[in-house]
Scaffold this motif. Structure first.
Motif, mmCIF file in Angstrom:
data_model
loop_
_atom_site.group_PDB
_atom_site.id
_atom_site.type_symbol
_atom_site.label_atom_id
_atom_site.label_comp_id
_atom_site.label_asym_id
_atom_site.label_seq_id
_atom_site.Cartn_x
_atom_site.Cartn_y
_atom_site.Cartn_z
ATOM 1 N N SER A 84 0.809 -1.190 0.125
ATOM 2 C CA SER A 84 0.019 -0.105 -0.032
ATOM 3 C C SER A 84 0.770 1.272 -0.018
ATOM 4 N N ALA A 85 2.085 0.989 0.417
ATOM 5 C CA ALA A 85 3.058 2.150 0.091
ATOM 6 C C ALA A 85 3.606 2.733 -1.151
ATOM 7 N N SER A 86 3.483 1.701 -1.815
ATOM 8 C CA SER A 86 3.793 1.948 -3.406
ATOM 9 C C SER A 86 2.772 2.971 -4.242
ATOM 10 N N THR A 87 3.234 3.908 -4.926
ATOM 11 C CA THR A 87 2.481 4.812 -5.766
ATOM 12 C C THR A 87 3.105 4.897 -7.125
ATOM 13 N N LEU B 172 10.349 -6.897 -0.911
ATOM 14 C CA LEU B 172 11.446 -6.818 -2.200
ATOM 15 C C LEU B 172 10.927 -5.496 -3.040
ATOM 16 N N MET B 173 11.834 -5.209 -3.853
ATOM 17 C CA MET B 173 11.552 -4.071 -4.914
ATOM 18 C C MET B 173 11.413 -4.753 -6.199
ATOM 19 N N SER B 174 10.545 -4.372 -7.086
ATOM 20 C CA SER B 174 10.338 -4.918 -8.293
ATOM 21 C C SER B 174 9.754 -3.780 -9.337
ATOM 22 N N ASN B 175 10.084 -4.081 -10.627
ATOM 23 C CA ASN B 175 9.140 -3.383 -11.848
ATOM 24 C C ASN B 175 8.625 -4.311 -12.603
ATOM 25 N N ARG B 176 8.029 -5.375 -11.901
ATOM 26 C CA ARG B 176 7.425 -6.420 -12.771
ATOM 27 C C ARG B 176 5.969 -6.023 -12.978
ATOM 28 N N SER C 246 6.694 2.346 -11.733
ATOM 29 C CA SER C 246 7.744 1.711 -12.187
ATOM 30 C C SER C 246 8.361 0.649 -11.478
ATOM 31 N N ASP C 247 8.862 1.016 -10.043
ATOM 32 C CA ASP C 247 9.464 0.296 -9.304
ATOM 33 C C ASP C 247 8.928 0.399 -8.030
ATOM 34 N N ASP C 248 8.237 -0.565 -7.629
ATOM 35 C CA ASP C 248 7.442 -0.676 -6.389
ATOM 36 C C ASP C 248 7.975 -1.521 -5.431
ATOM 37 N N ILE C 249 7.272 -1.256 -4.099
ATOM 38 C CA ILE C 249 7.753 -2.203 -3.108
ATOM 39 C C ILE C 249 6.523 -3.266 -3.008
ATOM 40 N N ALA D 158 10.920 -9.615 -14.701
ATOM 41 C CA ALA D 158 11.622 -8.295 -14.530
ATOM 42 C C ALA D 158 12.633 -8.015 -13.440
ATOM 43 N N ASN D 159 13.009 -6.540 -13.182
ATOM 44 C CA ASN D 159 14.032 -6.518 -12.270
ATOM 45 C C ASN D 159 13.575 -6.800 -10.535
ATOM 46 N N ASP D 160 13.997 -7.852 -9.853
ATOM 47 C CA ASP D 160 13.755 -8.047 -8.562
ATOM 48 C C ASP D 160 14.764 -7.934 -7.790
ATOM 49 N N TYR D 161 14.718 -7.139 -6.737
ATOM 50 C CA TYR D 161 16.008 -6.846 -5.898
ATOM 51 C C TYR D 161 15.502 -6.276 -4.715
#
Length: 467
Positions: A37-40, A317-321, A327-330, A303-306
């Protein structure tokens, strides 16, 4: 690659781990990762743990802090004023005992270094470059040379230096990633520095950087390794874009293990008449970070997972899946609630060339990894697939009839993704394979009752799709 002064003939990783539990294991079955829910829609920048188990992340130059709430999610993210304006780039390492923060930032010359600042009465002191043994205090370009004439560091530019630190060993160690050309495996590696004991005033407070990867059983590679974070000092999580992953940056783990090596006699030294040189092989037991293990499709995507971090209350984790908010979300774990994925209708299925339909019976009950005895079959499959250089392959995963349909759908997708990853490791290009989870809907033996019959249904099918 690192040069060994001693000849190491054999390596054996002992089965006994210092700790057998990894924090991600709680969420490996029955969960999927969904946007927090913190992702925007604005790109979220890397996360770190801060005071009282709270999590800090960045959007642009602003730091946001959130506590861990219910449902494994972040709650009430608000601006964190004391962390704004420090110049933090990437992750940071916070030592709660010393009320000190360590982070990387780039100076006016393009040098990316580690800095420290101390928390005093609600705000941090002016950041100072970390005093590390063997590194020059002054780093600047010298005419006619890219090398600093004295000190350990060879080259500093925007592609070199210190990045994404994390704290370990109760504040006495900092892991980070770096592009140092010396003692490197190539690309960006995971390194660490240890706090010096009893350092005199004015002397370096931290020891010289060391590559975190063992030279005989390495987890670093010649690709990019980044975002190192340790759990209990026994499991190391990091991201890498090495070949054989699922795509982009993938999450890997390494365990702290006991390692046995056999050191062979230095025959050249013996022939030269050197004294006190061992003449017989000698075994040594060391504790090292073991080889990297690719985490499965619960955590990784194409995608990128990191930037995986966690505690006994949360795993993030962070990802742009695909399917994110921006684009990059929590991302955070959620109990898996599957909806039926669209499958090809009969009229959409293209006929496959006769004679190519491989079936691999590789899975134990409720498992998505291969039984060791099937490695030879996998090698035979790779040889057969290479006979069709222009083909596109469908890798489908299947389960037995036990368990809920939604859960089996997810498990079968993990099996398909796992086999696809193993085939990529063996040289089959990833863009020539699609992985599909079909759950328990296409059994080889309908109405199975015996375990041997269930085992026939737990499988992966590999077919060619004509375009």
């Amino acid at each position: 690659m690192l040069n060994l002064k001693k000849v190491l003939l054999t390596v054996s990783l002992l089965a006994a781990y210092v700790s057998s539990f990894a924090i991600h294991e709680e969420f490996a079955e029955g969960y999927e990762f969904v946007p927090s829910s913190a992702s925007t829609k604005v790109k979220e920048l890397p996360m770190s743990f801060y005071k009282d188990g709270k999590v800090v992340f960045f959007r642009g130059d602003s730091a946001y802090i959130a506590k861990v709430g219910n449902s494994f999610d972040l709650d009430s993210a608000v601006v964190c004023p004391e962390l704004c304006g420090l110049g933090i780039e990437g992750t940071f390492a916070y030592d709660s005992r010393r009320r000190t923060i360590y982070f990387a930032k780039t100076d006016e010359l393009g040098n990316s270094d580690l800095y420290e600042a101390h928390l005093q009465e609600g705000s941090f002191s002016e950041p100072k470059r970390l005093n590390i043994e063997g590194l020059d205090k002054v780093r600047k370009p010298f005419k006619g040379s890219t090398a600093v004439p004295a000190g350990w560091t060879f080259r500093y530019s925007r592609i070199s230096g210190f990045f994404n630190p994390s704290i370990a060993k109760n504040g006495s160690r900092i892991y980070f990633s770096a592009d140092f050309p010396k003692y490197s495996y190539g690309g960006r590696d995971i390194w660490y520095i240890d706090r010096k004991k009893g350092a005199e005033k004015g002397a370096a407070a931290w020891e010289m950087p060391k590559n975190a990867s063992d030279s005989v059983a390495p987890f670093n590679s010649n690709a990019r390794e980044d975002f190192a974070w340790t759990s209990g000092d026994t499991v190391l999580y990091f991201a890498s874009n090495r070949p054989g992953g699922m795509g982009g940056l993938d999450l890997y783990m390494s365990r702290w293990v006991k390692d046995t090596v056999t050191i062979m006699p230095d025959t050249a030294a013996i022939k030269a008449g050197a004294k006190n040189v061992p003449t017989k092989p000698k075994k040594e037991i060391r504790e090292i970070w073991g080889p990297a293990i690719l985490m499965d499709s619960v955590f990784n995507s194409r995608a990128n997972d990191y930037n995986l971090i966690g505690s006994d209350k949360i795993l993030l984790l962070m990802s742009n899946r695909q399917g994110g908010v921006g684009s990059d979300d929590i991302y955070r774990p959620a109990p898996f609630e599957a909806t039926r994925e669209k499958e090809l209708l009969p009229q959409e299925v293209l006929e496959e060339p006769k004679g190519f339909h491989w079936v691999l019976f590789m899975f134990d009950f409720n498992q998505a990894t291969m039984k060791p005895e099937y490695e030879a079959q996998l090698d035979e499959l790779v040889a057969a697939m290479k006979e069709f250089p222009g083909a596109i392959f469908e890798v489908s995963g299947h389960t037995d009839s036990r368990g809920k349909a939604d859960y089996n759908k997810k498990l079968s997708q993990r099996r398909a993704d796992y086999i696809r990853g193993m085939l990529i490791q063996r040289g089959i290009p990833g863009d020539r394979m699609v992985s599909i989870g079909k759950g328990k809907d296409e059994p080889v033996i309908p109405n199975a009752t015996e375990e041997a019959e269930h085992e026939q249904n737990r499988r992966a099918d590999i077919k060619i799709i004509n375009e």
